[in-house]
Write an enzyme that holds these catalytic residues in place. Sequence first.
Site, mmCIF file in Angstrom:
data_model
loop_
_atom_site.group_PDB
_atom_site.id
_atom_site.type_symbol
_atom_site.label_atom_id
_atom_site.label_comp_id
_atom_site.label_asym_id
_atom_site.label_seq_id
_atom_site.Cartn_x
_atom_site.Cartn_y
_atom_site.Cartn_z
ATOM 1 N N CYS A 1 61.403 24.734 -114.889
ATOM 2 C CA CYS A 1 62.470 24.883 -113.904
ATOM 3 C C CYS A 1 63.102 26.269 -114.057
ATOM 4 O O CYS A 1 63.431 26.683 -115.169
ATOM 5 C CB CYS A 1 63.518 23.793 -114.126
ATOM 6 N N CYS B 1 50.396 20.071 -111.776
ATOM 7 C CA CYS B 1 50.261 18.767 -112.430
ATOM 8 C C CYS B 1 51.546 18.524 -113.231
ATOM 9 O O CYS B 1 51.763 19.127 -114.282
ATOM 10 C CB CYS B 1 49.033 18.794 -113.328
ATOM 11 N N CYS C 1 68.353 19.193 -114.048
ATOM 12 C CA CYS C 1 69.449 19.884 -113.340
ATOM 13 C C CYS C 1 69.442 19.639 -111.830
ATOM 14 O O CYS C 1 70.310 20.144 -111.134
ATOM 15 C CB CYS C 1 69.413 21.371 -113.630
ATOM 16 N N CYS D 1 67.111 25.665 -115.302
ATOM 17 C CA CYS D 1 67.498 25.178 -116.634
ATOM 18 C C CYS D 1 66.418 25.387 -117.695
ATOM 19 O O CYS D 1 66.664 25.137 -118.874
ATOM 20 C CB CYS D 1 67.896 23.711 -116.575
ATOM 21 N N CYS E 1 64.140 18.846 -110.220
ATOM 22 C CA CYS E 1 64.127 18.884 -111.682
ATOM 23 C C CYS E 1 64.900 17.680 -112.219
ATOM 24 O O CYS E 1 66.009 17.391 -111.765
ATOM 25 C CB CYS E 1 64.761 20.182 -112.162
#
Length: 160
Positions: free
Chosen positions: A122, A145, A77, A125, A74
Site C-alpha cells: 500500500c 496476486c 488504512c 501505509c 487496503c
Amino acid sequence: MKRRTLLTQAGLAALVLAFGIPRAEADIFTINKTMDEWKALLTPQQFSVMREEGTEAPWTSALLDEHRKGVFSCGACDLPVYKSEAKFESGTGWPSFFDVLPGAIGKVEDNSLFAARTEVHCSRCGGHLGHVFDDGPKPTGLRYCMNGVALQFHPSQASS
C-alpha cells in the site's frame, strides 16, 4: 581476506538469499505506526501478512469469490487499491487483479524464497498486499496476486 571474515560474509549472503532484505526502515508513508500500534489495529493474520510479509493459505479468502461491483481497499488504512472490474479468476487460490488504481501501490523487489518477485504494498501505509507477476490477462498482462486478508471490499451503492 581472513577466513573468519570470508565465512561471516558468506553466512550473511546466505541469510539474505534465504530470507530477502526487509523493506528499509526509512520508507516514509502517509500513515506511520509502530509495530505495537499495528498489532493493536490488525488481526493476528492481517499483522502477519501486512507487517511481516507473510502469506495467507490459498483458497481461504472470502474475497476470492467476491464478484459484486465495488472497490477493494487496503485492509489496514482503507486506501482504494483495485476496482472490481479488474478482478479475474486466476486459479491460484488468491484474489487476482489485472490493473491497479493510480498511485495506490508501491513495488519492491523481493528475493525471498530463492526467487525474484515484485512485492506490492500500500502506498499510504506500507502494508504488504501480495505480489505482481507478468502472466495476467490483457490488456495489462499483469496478475496482482493479493492476500485477501490484506484487503477489504466495499460494494458499490445502488444509484438513487
